[in-house]
Design an enzyme around this catalytic site. Structure first.
Site, short mmCIF file in Angstrom:
data_model
loop_
_atom_site.label_atom_id
_atom_site.label_comp_id
_atom_site.label_asym_id
_atom_site.label_seq_id
_atom_site.Cartn_x
_atom_site.Cartn_y
_atom_site.Cartn_z
N TRP A 47 0.86 -1.35 0.00
CA TRP A 47 -0.09 -0.19 -0.10
C TRP A 47 0.88 1.23 -0.16
CZ3 TRP A 47 0.66 -3.38 4.13
CH2 TRP A 47 0.65 -3.17 5.40
N ASP A 48 0.70 2.04 1.07
CA ASP A 48 1.46 3.48 0.74
C ASP A 48 2.93 3.35 0.47
OD1 ASP A 48 -0.69 4.12 2.45
OD2 ASP A 48 0.38 5.25 3.87
N ALA A 118 3.75 5.08 7.31
CA ALA A 118 4.44 5.80 6.25
C ALA A 118 5.35 6.79 6.51
CB ALA A 118 3.39 6.39 5.21
N ARG A 197 1.99 11.46 12.22
CA ARG A 197 2.61 10.40 11.67
C ARG A 197 2.89 10.89 10.08
NH1 ARG A 197 -3.03 7.53 12.08
NH2 ARG A 197 -4.02 7.94 9.84
N ASP A 198 3.51 9.94 9.09
CA ASP A 198 3.75 10.23 7.97
C ASP A 198 4.90 11.42 7.60
OD1 ASP A 198 1.93 8.27 7.71
OD2 ASP A 198 0.32 9.64 6.81
N GLU A 270 -3.60 13.26 5.30
CA GLU A 270 -2.90 11.95 5.62
C GLU A 270 -1.49 12.28 4.33
OE1 GLU A 270 -4.14 8.76 7.49
OE2 GLU A 270 -5.35 8.41 5.78
C1 FRU Z 1 -2.46 6.28 4.80
C2 FRU Z 1 -2.45 5.65 6.06
C3 FRU Z 1 -1.07 6.63 6.81
C4 FRU Z 1 -0.46 5.55 7.72
C5 FRU Z 1 -0.70 4.27 7.03
C6 FRU Z 1 -0.78 3.07 8.06
O1 FRU Z 1 -2.92 5.29 3.92
O2 FRU Z 1 -3.30 5.88 7.22
O3 FRU Z 1 -1.39 7.68 7.41
O4 FRU Z 1 0.89 5.93 7.67
O5 FRU Z 1 -1.98 4.45 6.12
O6 FRU Z 1 -1.18 1.70 7.25
#
Ligand code: FRU
Length: 425
Positions: A47-48, A118, A197-198, A270
């Site tokens: 995913w991310d 992420a 986060r991120d 996000e």
């Molecule tokens: C976005 C998210 C990010 C996080 C991740 C966790 O897709 O919510 O903010 O880092 O997914 O899986």
């Protein structure tokens, strides 16, 4: 006045007025995504995803390879479980179309957090910095949702005929935690799970200063008059946070007031990131239908804002902010978009999420039989979307194949639509 007292003077707001204008139209609806012939890796949910980038933000090339980092989990797991075990892996490609799985970025058990969410990845003249979200505590017996921003340094990346090799040992450190004034701490959260986060590395081309952007929330105390005093709306308080490095050292950051927030509008802004073009700062975030405050009809989408400088007054693109969303009959087909510059276009990559699923809410995905949950999860790179950007207006103009990620020096196909994309807003 202390800096904390001045905090409201210099942040931009995404307001309910802006968000009231959100709607799907020809300019912002992506084509339906069909499953690719092959996933990047059958054994993984992916995913991310983010580029390994140079200090100036351009994708790095090492020994003829480009590299991305992604959140991954075993594809044997139910897709909804993946966040609980997320692991960073890297992938590399010579042509930007065919991707090889490199492997785990960190050795087993080395990273902070009980799992890693992420971040971003910096290739600074051969030195590597992998920024990530440390989610939970390393040795917790029960899964927690505490989050802090972390970095790993000291490892190496080499490239040869066999591909790209990322190797430790890594030195992990925690960079930032919420201060409770500009950035909400877990114990101040009043609604959905808080966010901190991120982390996204950013060097400002105008000042040369070094920053980290991140996803956060603005504290809204009970009894506040925000949102006309509406306590439920106040629970939706997403922000785009920023921290500055006093020296340019990419492991040393101090919190600064948020660039923008969405109090009374949305809980989760996000994976914030910036593209700077002709002196305009374009700030992008991803957000969900279900994280908008009551009374706002929002979408799983990429949203964008523009300002004249880093700390400028960010105006939502297209008046409301939405740049790219999923079609009505596949509202969760892609998520976690990442925009990067390519000549006069923006290219936007994301992951292939739940397809063949047209409910208005994703809350009931977990109610589907398990084999249906598995069947409907893409878990690989989505098609790359081509977007034209004209001042504060955007328009989808085409699409590349799943996971086709060209570099700036590679020209794009003359046909806007690569493959057999169908437009069906
Ligand atoms: C976005 C998210 C990010 C996080 C991740 C966790 O897709 O919510 O903010 O880092 O997914 O899986």
């Amino acid at each position: 006045m202390s800096e904390h007292e001045r905090r409201d003077d210099d942040r931009s707001a995404w307001t309910r007025g802006h968000a009231a204008g959100l709607r799907r139209d020809d300019a912002n609806v992506a084509p339906i995504i069909y499953p690719p012939e092959a996933k990047v890796d059958d054994e993984l949910h992916i995913w991310d995803t983010w580029w390994l980038r140079n200090r100036d933000g351009t994708p790095a090339e090492v020994g003829g390879y480009r590299v991305v980092v992604a959140l991954t989990a075993s594809s044997e797991l139910l897709p909804g479980k993946r966040h609980d075990v997320a692991t960073l892996r890297y992938f590399y490609s010579e042509d930007g179309k065919h991707w090889e799985t490199g492997g785990r970025v960190f050795e087993d058990g080395g990273a902070l957090g009980s799992r890693q969410w992420a971040g971003s990845a910096l290739y600074d003249d051969g030195d590597l910095y992998f920024y990530y979200t440390a989610a939970g505590d390393r040795d917790e017996s029960e899964l927690s949702y505490t989050q802090h921003l972390a970095v790993a340094e000291g490892g190496s990346l080499t490239a040869d005929d066999d591909g790209v090799h990322v190797e430790g040992p890594w030195d992990h450190s925690s960079l930032l935690r919420p201060d409770g004034e500009w950035y909400e701490r877990e114990d101040q959260s009043r609604g959905m799970i808080y966010t901190f986060r991120d982390p996204w590395f950013f060097e400002d081309p105008e000042s040369g200063e070094t920053y980290l952007l991140f996803e956060a929330n603005s504290p809204v105390p009970e009894g506040s008059d925000a949102c006309g005093g509406d306590a439920h709306q106040q629970e939706f308080n997403g922000s785009v946070g920023i921290a500055r490095s006093p020296t340019g050292d990419p492991t040393d950051f101090e919190l600064r007031p948020p660039l923008l927030d969405a109090v009374c509008v949305n809980q989760e802004l996000e994976r914030p990131h910036l593209v700077v073009r002709d002196g305009t700062y374009y700030l992008f975030i991803s957000s969900h239908h279900h994280t908008f405050a009551p009374g706002i009809e929002g979408y799983d989408a990429l949203y964008g804002f523009a300002a004249d400088d880093l700390r400028g007054d960010y105006e939502p693109l297209n008046g409301h902010g939405m740049v790219l969303t999923n079609p009505q009959n596949a509202p969760f087909q892609a998520y976690s978009w990442l925009a990067y510059d390519h000549g006069d276009e923006l290219l936007v990559t994301s992951f292939f999420n739940y397809f063949d699923y047209d409910r208005p809410s994703m809350d009931d995905v977990a109610l589907l039989p398990e084999d249906e949950q598995m069947r409907r999860f893409g878990g690989t790179f989505a098609p790359t979307v081509r977007i034209l950007l004209d001042g504060t207006e955007t328009r989808i103009r085409g699409e590349l194949e799943h996971g086709h990620l060209p570099l700036a020096r590679e020209s794009l196909p003359a046909d806007w639509w690569e493959g057999d994309a169908e437009r069906d807003p």
